[in-house]
Design a protein around this motif. Structure first.
Motif, PDB file in Angstrom:
ATOM      1  N   VAL A  27       0.752  -1.072  -0.192  1.00 15.33           N
ATOM      2  CA  VAL A  27       0.094   0.212   0.557  1.00 15.33           C
ATOM      3  C   VAL A  27       1.131   1.242   0.225  1.00 15.33           C
ATOM      4  CG1 VAL A  27      -1.943   1.181   1.357  1.00 15.33           C
ATOM      5  CG2 VAL A  27      -1.826  -0.921   1.133  1.00 15.33           C
ATOM      6  N   ILE A  28       1.831   1.480   0.752  1.00 10.15           N
ATOM      7  CA  ILE A  28       2.340   2.685   0.690  1.00 10.15           C
ATOM      8  C   ILE A  28       3.263   2.249  -0.909  1.00 10.15           C
ATOM      9  CG2 ILE A  28       5.306   2.877   1.966  1.00 10.15           C
ATOM     10  CD1 ILE A  28       4.488   2.125   4.691  1.00 10.15           C
ATOM     11  N   GLY A  29       3.855   1.372  -0.991  1.00  8.62           N
ATOM     12  CA  GLY A  29       4.728   1.046  -2.624  1.00  8.62           C
ATOM     13  C   GLY A  29       3.378   2.652  -3.576  1.00  8.62           C
ATOM     14  N   VAL A  30       2.424   1.635  -3.608  1.00 11.55           N
ATOM     15  CA  VAL A  30       1.271   1.926  -3.954  1.00 11.55           C
ATOM     16  C   VAL A  30       1.575   3.771  -4.092  1.00 11.55           C
ATOM     17  CG1 VAL A  30      -0.917   2.122  -5.420  1.00 11.55           C
ATOM     18  CG2 VAL A  30       0.314   0.265  -5.115  1.00 11.55           C
ATOM     19  N   ILE A  31       0.935   4.460  -2.822  1.00  9.41           N
ATOM     20  CA  ILE A  31       0.521   5.826  -2.283  1.00  9.41           C
ATOM     21  C   ILE A  31       1.133   6.955  -2.378  1.00  9.41           C
ATOM     22  CG2 ILE A  31      -1.004   6.660  -0.810  1.00  9.41           C
ATOM     23  CD1 ILE A  31      -2.166   4.372   0.170  1.00  9.41           C
ATOM     24  N   ILE A  32       3.321   6.296  -1.871  1.00  5.41           N
ATOM     25  CA  ILE A  32       3.457   7.649  -1.725  1.00  5.41           C
ATOM     26  C   ILE A  32       4.259   6.581  -2.283  1.00  5.41           C
ATOM     27  CG2 ILE A  32       5.349   8.011  -0.130  1.00  5.41           C
ATOM     28  CD1 ILE A  32       3.967   7.401   2.215  1.00  5.41           C
ATOM     29  N   GLY A  33       5.517   5.452  -2.948  1.00  4.47           N
ATOM     30  CA  GLY A  33       5.975   5.272  -3.258  1.00  4.47           C
ATOM     31  C   GLY A  33       6.131   5.803  -5.559  1.00  4.47           C
ATOM     32  N   TYR A  34       5.715   4.979  -5.598  1.00  3.22           N
ATOM     33  CA  TYR A  34       5.225   4.820  -7.497  1.00  3.22           C
ATOM     34  C   TYR A  34       4.918   6.868  -7.811  1.00  3.22           C
ATOM     35  CZ  TYR A  34       2.043   6.490 -11.524  1.00  3.22           C
ATOM     36  OH  TYR A  34       2.723   7.034 -12.808  1.00  3.22           O
ATOM     37  N   PRO A  35       3.977   8.152  -6.786  1.00  2.00           N
ATOM     38  CA  PRO A  35       4.078   9.598  -7.069  1.00  2.00           C
ATOM     39  C   PRO A  35       5.117  10.071  -7.246  1.00  2.00           C
ATOM     40  CG  PRO A  35       2.086   8.639  -5.849  1.00  2.00           C
ATOM     41  CD  PRO A  35       3.252   7.578  -5.921  1.00  2.00           C
ATOM     42  N   LEU A  36       6.197   9.762  -6.266  1.00  3.06           N
ATOM     43  CA  LEU A  36       7.329  10.121  -5.756  1.00  3.06           C
ATOM     44  C   LEU A  36       8.384   9.391  -7.018  1.00  3.06           C
ATOM     45  CD1 LEU A  36       9.354  11.124  -3.759  1.00  3.06           C
ATOM     46  CD2 LEU A  36      10.175   8.531  -2.833  1.00  3.06           C
ATOM     47  N   LEU A 263       7.653  27.081   0.732  1.00  6.97           N
ATOM     48  CA  LEU A 263       7.697  26.232  -0.644  1.00  6.97           C
ATOM     49  C   LEU A 263       6.607  24.897  -1.399  1.00  6.97           C
ATOM     50  CD1 LEU A 263      11.078  24.525   0.850  1.00  6.97           C
ATOM     51  CD2 LEU A 263      10.790  26.427  -0.706  1.00  6.97           C
ATOM     52  N   VAL A 264       5.929  24.613  -0.262  1.00  2.68           N
ATOM     53  CA  VAL A 264       4.550  24.342  -0.855  1.00  2.68           C
ATOM     54  C   VAL A 264       3.657  24.413  -1.330  1.00  2.68           C
ATOM     55  CG1 VAL A 264       4.136  23.938   1.231  1.00  2.68           C
ATOM     56  CG2 VAL A 264       4.053  21.374   0.047  1.00  2.68           C
ATOM     57  N   THR A 265       3.695  25.769  -0.335  1.00  2.00           N
ATOM     58  CA  THR A 265       2.289  26.471  -1.607  1.00  2.00           C
ATOM     59  C   THR A 265       2.696  26.804  -2.778  1.00  2.00           C
ATOM     60  OG1 THR A 265       2.689  28.369  -0.207  1.00  2.00           O
ATOM     61  CG2 THR A 265       1.375  26.455   0.440  1.00  2.00           C
ATOM     62  N   ASP A 278       3.459  23.979 -15.120  1.00  2.00           N
ATOM     63  CA  ASP A 278       4.669  24.053 -15.374  1.00  2.00           C
ATOM     64  C   ASP A 278       4.842  22.326 -14.056  1.00  2.00           C
ATOM     65  OD1 ASP A 278       7.644  23.339 -15.607  1.00  2.00           O
ATOM     66  OD2 ASP A 278       8.119  25.728 -16.011  1.00  2.00           O
ATOM     67  N   PHE A 279       4.368  21.672 -15.082  1.00  2.00           N
ATOM     68  CA  PHE A 279       4.782  20.056 -13.520  1.00  2.00           C
ATOM     69  C   PHE A 279       5.820  19.770 -13.587  1.00  2.00           C
ATOM     70  CE2 PHE A 279       0.659  19.416 -16.830  1.00  2.00           C
ATOM     71  CZ  PHE A 279      -0.464  19.989 -15.533  1.00  2.00           C
ATOM     72  N   SER A 280       7.067  20.173 -14.565  1.00  2.00           N
ATOM     73  CA  SER A 280       8.422  19.469 -14.235  1.00  2.00           C
ATOM     74  C   SER A 280       9.027  21.279 -12.740  1.00  2.00           C
ATOM     75  CB  SER A 280       8.900  19.635 -15.729  1.00  2.00           C
ATOM     76  OG  SER A 280       9.141  20.996 -16.271  1.00  2.00           O
ATOM     77  N   ALA A 281       8.622  21.829 -13.384  1.00  2.00           N
ATOM     78  CA  ALA A 281       9.193  22.529 -12.189  1.00  2.00           C
ATOM     79  C   ALA A 281       8.500  22.610 -11.450  1.00  2.00           C
ATOM     80  CB  ALA A 281       9.050  24.120 -12.638  1.00  2.00           C
ATOM     81  N   SER A 282       7.485  22.503 -10.859  1.00  2.00           N
ATOM     82  CA  SER A 282       6.324  21.769  -9.929  1.00  2.00           C
ATOM     83  C   SER A 282       7.198  20.504  -8.622  1.00  2.00           C
ATOM     84  CB  SER A 282       5.091  21.681  -9.875  1.00  2.00           C
ATOM     85  OG  SER A 282       4.666  21.473  -8.872  1.00  2.00           O
ATOM     86  N   ALA A 283       7.326  19.578 -10.324  1.00  2.00           N
ATOM     87  CA  ALA A 283       8.306  18.238  -9.082  1.00  2.00           C
ATOM     88  C   ALA A 283       8.862  18.845  -8.698  1.00  2.00           C
ATOM     89  CB  ALA A 283       7.929  17.601 -10.255  1.00  2.00           C
ATOM     90  N   ALA A 284      10.239  19.441  -9.630  1.00  2.00           N
ATOM     91  CA  ALA A 284      11.744  20.207  -8.611  1.00  2.00           C
ATOM     92  C   ALA A 284      11.414  20.719  -7.674  1.00  2.00           C
ATOM     93  CB  ALA A 284      11.926  20.754 -10.043  1.00  2.00           C
ATOM     94  N   TRP A 285      10.402  21.993  -7.113  1.00  2.00           N
ATOM     95  CA  TRP A 285      10.254  22.246  -6.045  1.00  2.00           C
ATOM     96  C   TRP A 285      10.246  21.355  -5.451  1.00  2.00           C
ATOM     97  CZ3 TRP A 285       9.607  27.233  -4.278  1.00  2.00           C
ATOM     98  CH2 TRP A 285      10.069  28.564  -5.524  1.00  2.00           C
ATOM     99  N   GLY A 286       9.100  19.985  -5.795  1.00  4.18           N
ATOM    100  CA  GLY A 286       9.193  19.006  -4.562  1.00  4.18           C
ATOM    101  C   GLY A 286       9.921  18.119  -4.408  1.00  4.18           C
ATOM    102  N   VAL A 287      10.792  17.358  -5.179  1.00  5.39           N
ATOM    103  CA  VAL A 287      12.045  17.079  -4.857  1.00  5.39           C
ATOM    104  C   VAL A 287      12.581  17.748  -3.545  1.00  5.39           C
ATOM    105  CG1 VAL A 287      14.141  15.798  -5.633  1.00  5.39           C
ATOM    106  CG2 VAL A 287      12.163  15.421  -6.690  1.00  5.39           C
ATOM    107  N   LEU A 288      13.011  19.100  -4.118  1.00  2.00           N
ATOM    108  CA  LEU A 288      13.780  19.904  -3.023  1.00  2.00           C
ATOM    109  C   LEU A 288      13.370  19.562  -1.854  1.00  2.00           C
ATOM    110  CD1 LEU A 288      15.004  22.757  -6.113  1.00  2.00           C
ATOM    111  CD2 LEU A 288      16.618  20.498  -4.810  1.00  2.00           C
ATOM    112  N   LEU A 290      11.477  17.869  -0.537  1.00  2.00           N
ATOM    113  CA  LEU A 290      12.680  16.168  -0.045  1.00  2.00           C
ATOM    114  C   LEU A 290      13.780  15.993   1.021  1.00  2.00           C
ATOM    115  CD1 LEU A 290      11.664  13.107   0.555  1.00  2.00           C
ATOM    116  CD2 LEU A 290      11.272  13.095  -1.287  1.00  2.00           C
ATOM    117  N   VAL A 291      14.085  16.573  -0.087  1.00  2.00           N
ATOM    118  CA  VAL A 291      16.215  15.998  -0.156  1.00  2.00           C
ATOM    119  C   VAL A 291      16.521  17.655   1.363  1.00  2.00           C
ATOM    120  CG1 VAL A 291      18.301  17.451  -0.799  1.00  2.00           C
ATOM    121  CG2 VAL A 291      16.662  15.914  -2.149  1.00  2.00           C
ATOM    122  N   LEU A 292      15.666  18.584   1.115  1.00  6.12           N
ATOM    123  CA  LEU A 292      16.191  19.790   2.505  1.00  6.12           C
ATOM    124  C   LEU A 292      15.898  18.922   4.073  1.00  6.12           C
ATOM    125  CD1 LEU A 292      14.625  23.205   0.853  1.00  6.12           C
ATOM    126  CD2 LEU A 292      17.399  22.566   1.979  1.00  6.12           C
TER     127      LEU A 292
END
Length: 311
Positions: A27-36, A263-265, A278-288, A290-292
């Motif tokens: 369940v965690i893999g489907v809900i969290i892993g795939y979107p990540l 950041l998240v908003t 801009d999905f790619s820029a939004s995804a980059a913000w999300g990854v950053l 997570l890293v922080l």
């Protein structure tokens, strides 16, 4: 012994535990892993509203976005917008967590004593936790209304001019912090109260017999006794506050202007509000983000280990 042999032996010995854990992992893999994974992939492309796969009526338009490597991350990190949002996000997180912890600690110490109506006070202070967050936030928005809000009505009764709670950058920042602290205190209160009740009362009795005053008992018994609980709740509160989307979005929508945008908003704005999205820029913000947070958690854990805390 090879890795495969170790895994086979561990599964053979603890097969029942692995069987029980497997559904949760799935369940965690489907809900969290795939979107990540999907988010990391999109952050390495130029995906936006115009080039992603989509359906228009019976027509199917295939995706035409391209792999761009780390260009999105370079663009984000070289943009002053990111650093401005990061500065306010850190200030927002530190301010909220500090006030929440200190308020929760003070209230927990008060409710840990024997006093009349203690059960009622405990229930009353936990009430904000029981109310859905969006209802609490809309209630605060009504309180902050510049023309008809209760707060300004009270100020007007005392001859004080109305305060632009949500329309002035400084007041808006103070307002969102106050709302978030009100929402976060019940969790901190319950956790710290549980930690206080786990400290043996004999320690306080012995210290009092030795002539220790209230401050000395608090500093030498209460604080060390709460260290394990405090370290956990501070980290959890910091992570939740750093990503506290509802308070900012529902109360101010990042305004006035972009004064309260965290950041998240802003990542949400790029993907769902601004046009073209801009999905790619939004995804980059999300990854950053997570890293922080991962770096903060690692540094915090190492600091606790140096202090002798096991976490």
């Amino acid at each position: 012994m090879t890795f495969a042999v170790r895994v086979r032996r561990a599964f053979g010995t603890h097969w029942y535990a692995w069987t029980m854990v497997a559904p949760v992992v799935l369940v965690i893999g489907v809900i969290i892993g795939y979107p990540l994974v999907r988010g990391v992939f999109l952050s390495l492309t130029d995906a936006n509203e115009a080039n992603v796969e989509r359906h228009i009526g019976v027509n199917h338009l295939p995706a035409t976005y391209k792999f761009t490597g780390l260009d999105n991350y370079q663009a984000v990190l070289s943009d002053s917008v990111f650093w401005d949002r990061l500065g306010w996000t850190v200030l927002w997180t530190v301010g909220c967590v500090s006030l929440t912890f200190l308020t929760g600690l003070a209230l927990a110490n008060m409710l840990n004593r024997t006093l009349r109506g203690r059960t009622f006070y405990r229930l009353a202070l936990i009430l904000p936790w029981a109310v859905p967050a969006f209802i609490s936030i809309f209630t605060w928005r009504m309180l902050y209304n510049e023309k008809n809000g209760i707060l300004n009505k009270l100020l007007a009764g005392g001859g004080i001019d109305a305060v632009p709670w949500l329309n002035d950058p400084t007041w808006a920042k103070l307002s969102v912090i106050a709302c978030n602290v009100w929402l976060g205190v019940p969790f901190m209160l319950v956790a710290l109260l549980g930690g206080l009740q786990s400290i043996p009362g004999e320690l306080y009795e012995a210290a009092e017999m030795d002539g220790a005053n209230a401050w000395q008992r608090f500093r030498n018994i209460t604080v060390p006794g709460l260290r394990a609980v405090s370290s956990t709740v501070i980290l959890l509160s910091a992570i939740w506050t750093f990503n506290m989307f509802p308070v900012i979005f529902l109360l101010t929508r990042g305004g006035p202007g972009d004064a309260t945008e965290i950041l998240v908003t802003y990542a949400y704005r790029l993907s769902f509000i601004d046009s073209p999205r801009d999905f790619s820029a939004s995804a980059a913000w999300g990854v950053l983000i997570l890293v922080l947070l991962s770096l903060v958690a690692v540094v915090y854990r190492r600091a606790l280990r140096k202090q002798g805390e096991v976490w």
